[in-house]
Design a protein around this motif. Structure first.
Motif, PDB file in Angstrom:
ATOM      1  N   GLN A  69      -1.705   1.531   4.565  1.00  9.37           N
ATOM      2  CA  GLN A  69      -1.870   2.770   5.329  1.00  9.37           C
ATOM      3  C   GLN A  69      -3.041   3.584   4.781  1.00  9.37           C
ATOM      4  O   GLN A  69      -3.847   4.137   5.539  1.00  9.37           O
ATOM      5  CB  GLN A  69      -0.575   3.572   5.222  1.00  9.37           C
ATOM      6  N   GLU A 109      -6.346   2.058   5.815  1.00  8.80           N
ATOM      7  CA  GLU A 109      -6.637   2.372   7.226  1.00  8.80           C
ATOM      8  C   GLU A 109      -7.102   3.812   7.373  1.00  8.80           C
ATOM      9  O   GLU A 109      -8.043   4.100   8.120  1.00  8.80           O
ATOM     10  CB  GLU A 109      -5.377   2.175   8.058  1.00  8.80           C
ATOM     11  N   GLN A 110      -6.427   4.718   6.671  1.00 11.43           N
ATOM     12  CA  GLN A 110      -6.796   6.137   6.772  1.00 11.43           C
ATOM     13  C   GLN A 110      -8.215   6.363   6.288  1.00 11.43           C
ATOM     14  O   GLN A 110      -8.996   7.105   6.889  1.00 11.43           O
ATOM     15  CB  GLN A 110      -5.843   6.974   5.914  1.00 11.43           C
ATOM     16  N   ASN A 161     -10.643   4.993   8.806  1.00 10.00           N
ATOM     17  CA  ASN A 161     -10.743   5.867   9.977  1.00 10.00           C
ATOM     18  C   ASN A 161     -11.450   7.170   9.652  1.00 10.00           C
ATOM     19  O   ASN A 161     -12.007   7.816  10.543  1.00 10.00           O
ATOM     20  CB  ASN A 161      -9.345   6.161  10.539  1.00 10.00           C
TER      21      ASN A 161
END
Lengths: 319, 425
Positions: A80, A83-84, A87
């Protein structure tokens, strides 16, 4: 008055130019995701900020480090975090994988979004990471086993302390220990112990095993987790031989007391520093390291060099 | 003198959410607003190249623009809603159990076991082709029986259905096991599910041990069936922004499944007899028994549903990560119970809603995401850093505040109900 006006105009122009020059400084943001905040070895890795400062001055760039290590070891939280960071548009990510397979989708997605990802300490070779910096785990396991066998005079009963069963780097080390010790006919492996990678759980695992198997006279610790607690090794110094990986300051005390015969120090500080160096080279120049696997050297620490080694930690832990 | 007929109070259909849910909605909005305002901007890199600009093909240079780090699709979808999906599904199941007066702390282990077994069934040998894509070569268990390698079994739809069926089936079985123990042994559900937490975790680890000590699947060079992962749970939607110059990769399936579970949970609790029976049992078990409700069936149902929800969570996690480990879900039970309680479920039973569970999980996830995106909070006169180490403190405070608001709403509701009764005297 004309001269003063000219001087003023010149000063203003210089000021604007310097401001513009300052604005022209390139900015980079790198994400660091270690396995967990509760594992002390990653405290040194988080000193990647030193690299940000030193390399920033060297190359005249602004480097910001964004640390998103989860509080406890959790591969999904790591995924996670990757991904953060991707992004959020960082310029590169360095991650130490709790579980190589679980991190693959997140790493690949980040790469697809144009964010280069490298691994440190624990690799994810099936992913699209462009580099790995860390120990050669096979060499590490072999060195642990060879040195332990030497201290045990090549005979006795050994237990392997192996940490997280899902971590690929630890799996490789444990296998290397077993394969190497198999070459010593008078050494028997009693068990391989897996545990949560916190100091208290590791210490408890060692105590339980030693109590239930008093014939154990050698421990191959492929991570130094229990040595971050005080008095984890409840035996007379020297009666049970121990070789462990990592040599952070709390662990050095066990060398001095004689409970541990050798610590193989990984380049924990380099995990952060070298990772920033590699990421900066990638982000600035688009260059990968010559070999995708950049191996960090293991430093044997014994009573002979423990004091000298201890002095390095002041810098590495940002004191 | 005849007594006046006592008129039953007219049943009022509730048209608006109760204050407890309204309070949570306000908390979510305020939290979101606060994080949005405090959130820094992040760079969005727009690629150089030939793109259509105002209908004309134009060569444009590489460009970087700034966007709020929190309030953008690229953050909210993957980092808030997708990630909370499996927790929210479990929180809905947990809420149903809590409404009945019970509790299920084995959900984390059920999630891990169902994900691990699903990965075991769906894994198979694979290789990476020239484009860097993983090519799956069929189920591992069928490799020993090639005669059964029928095209129907290998079809993507079958892979997806098989994965879903296995995950939900394992979850349902675990839930029924819990229900049987709670009903049969008449022990407190906390004790029963504390025991099954260990049993189900042991089961996953034992399977891994029997597989040659492989605690993570797929093992070696294997991969999970793409019909379940890439074509179903992890299905990607590539969103091109700014005229095709910026790419976002979004995965909506876990969110859709979460919303479907929310709707089904809401309908079940509000509009079905079984749902109303759950409230009745949790509100007053003895009164429910005397009114003819079959308590053992109600209890079996709630634990079965809790297990099923954990199975769905395992399916989502396994499909999204394309992997599963025997330790998956460890500690998730605490998060799920916290979400249910924050969402208004009363641990004494008789109260709670599916929407409340969803909102409770959303509050917790917003806190977690807020910590990641904020980094530093600047309040003008001073600023302070927030990092992952502060997550536990902030989540704990968020739980206390949310439950305090909930208790306040309960107090206000009880005072409002007491006023008409007092006025009648």
């Amino acid at each position: 008055m004309r001269i003063s006006a000219l001087l003023l105009a010149a000063a203003a122009t210089l000021g604007m130019a310097s401001g513009a020059f300052a604005q022209a400084k390139q900015k980079f943001t790198f994400g660091i995701v270690a396995k967990s905040q509760s594992n002390p070895v990653f405290q040194a890795a988080h000193q990647a900020r030193d690299a940000a400062k030193e390399l920033g001055q060297k190359y005249n760039v602004d480097i910001t480090i964004n640390i998103q290590t989860p509080p406890d070891e959790d591969a999904q939280k790591e995924a996670q975090a990757v991904e953060q960071l991707a992004n959020a548009g960082v310029d590169g990510i360095a991650v130490s994988c709790s579980n190589a397979n679980t991190l693959v989708p997140a790493i690949n997605k980040a790469v697809e979004l144009g964010v280069p990802v490298m691994c440190f300490d624990s690799d994810s070779p099936k992913s699209k990471r462009f580099a790995y910096y860390g120990t050669d785990d096979e060499v590490c396991g072999r060195l642990v086993a060879e040195n332990l066998a030497k201290f045990m005079d090549e005979k006795g009963n050994v237990c392997i302390l192996a940490g997280n069963q899902s971590a690929p780097n630890l799996q490789t080390r444990a296998k290397a220990v077993r394969d190497t010790l198999a070459k010593y006919p008078n050494i028997k492996i009693i068990d391989t112990i897996y545990h949560e990678e916190t100091p208290d759980k590791a210490a408890l695992a060692v105590q339980r095993e030693q109590t239930s198997h008093p014939e154990i006279n050698g421990w191959a610790m492929i991570g130094g987790w229990p040595l971050f607690t005080r008095d984890a090794l409840k035996w007379q110094p020297g009666t049970v031989k121990v070789v462990a990986v990592d040599a952070l300051p709390p662990e050095l005390a066990y060398l001095k007391s004689g409970h541990v015969q050798m610590l193989l120090a990984q380049d924990c500080y380099g995990w952060g520093y070298k990772s920033v160096e590699i990421l900066l080279n990638k982000a600035m120049n688009g260059k990968n390291p010559e070999n995708p696997k950049v191996i960090d050297p293991l430093t044997p620490v014994t009573t002979a060099n423990v004091d000298e080694f201890a002095k390095k930690w002041d810098k590495w832990l940002g004191k | 003198m005849t007594q006046p007929a006592i008129q039953a109070p007219a049943l009022r259909r509730r048209r608006w959410p109760q204050l407890q849910e309204l309070g949570l909605i306000v908390v979510v909005l305020l939290l979101g607003l606060g994080i949005w305002l405090a959130s820094p901007s992040v760079p969005v890199k727009l690629q150089a190249g030939d793109f259509l600009v105002n209908g004309v093909m134009t060569h444009v240079q590489r460009q970087t623009i700034q966007e709020n780090n929190f309030l953008r699709v690229a953050n909210l979808v993957p980092s808030v809603f997708t990630v909370m999906s499996w927790f929210a599904v479990m929180a809905i199941g947990q809420t149903i159990v809590i409404i009945s007066g019970g509790i299920d702390i084995s959900v984390g282990s059920i999630m891990g076991l169902s994900a691990f077994v699903t990965a075991l069934v769906l894994q198979g040998p694979s290789e990476i082709d020239n484009s860097g894509n993983v090519v799956w070569h069929g189920y591992q268990w069928l490799n020993h029986a090639p005669l059964f390698m029928h095209p129907f079994l290998l079809a993507p739809v079958t892979q997806a259905c098989l994965g879903a069926a296995v995950a939900m089936g394992v979850g349902l079985l675990c839930g029924l096991f819990n229900g049987l123990l709670v009903v049969g042994l008449r022990m407190h559900p906390f004790i029963v599910t504390l025991a099954t937490l260990s049993i189900f975790r042991w089961a996953a680890e034992k399977i891994g041990f029997l597989l040659g000590n492989n605690m993570t699947l797929p093992w070696g060079d294997g991969a999970l069936a793409p019909g379940f992962t890439n074509d179903f749970i992890a299905l990607e939607y590539h969103r091109m922004r700014f005229g095709g110059r910026s790419l976002e990769i979004l995965q909506f399936v876990p969110i859709l499944i979460m919303l479907a579970c929310l709707v089904l949970g809401w309908i079940y609790l509000r509009y079905t007899v079984w749902g109303r029976e759950t409230y009745a049992v949790g509100g007053n078990e003895e009164a429910a028994r005397y009114s003819g409700i079959r308590l053992p069936w109600v209890k079996m149902r709630v634990y079965a549903l809790s297990g099923l929800s954990a199975g769905i969570a395992g399916m989502l996690s396994c499909g999204y990560s394309k992997a599963a480990s025997a330790g998956l879900g460890t500690g998730n039970e605490l998060t799920v119970v916290a979400a249910a309680v924050v969402g208004g479920a009363s641990l004494t039973g008789g109260r709670g809603t599916a929407l409340g569970a969803f909102l409770g999980m959303l509050v917790l996830e917003l806190v977690s995401d807020g910590i990641s995106v904020l980094g530093k909070i600047n309040l003008g006169l001073f600023s302070f850093s927030v990092n992952k180490q502060d997550e536990r403190l902030i989540q704990g405070l968020a739980i206390i505040i949310a439950v305090a608001i909930d208790n306040a709403s309960m107090y206000l509701s009880s005072r409002r109900s007491a006023r008409p009764a007092a006025a009648g005297h």
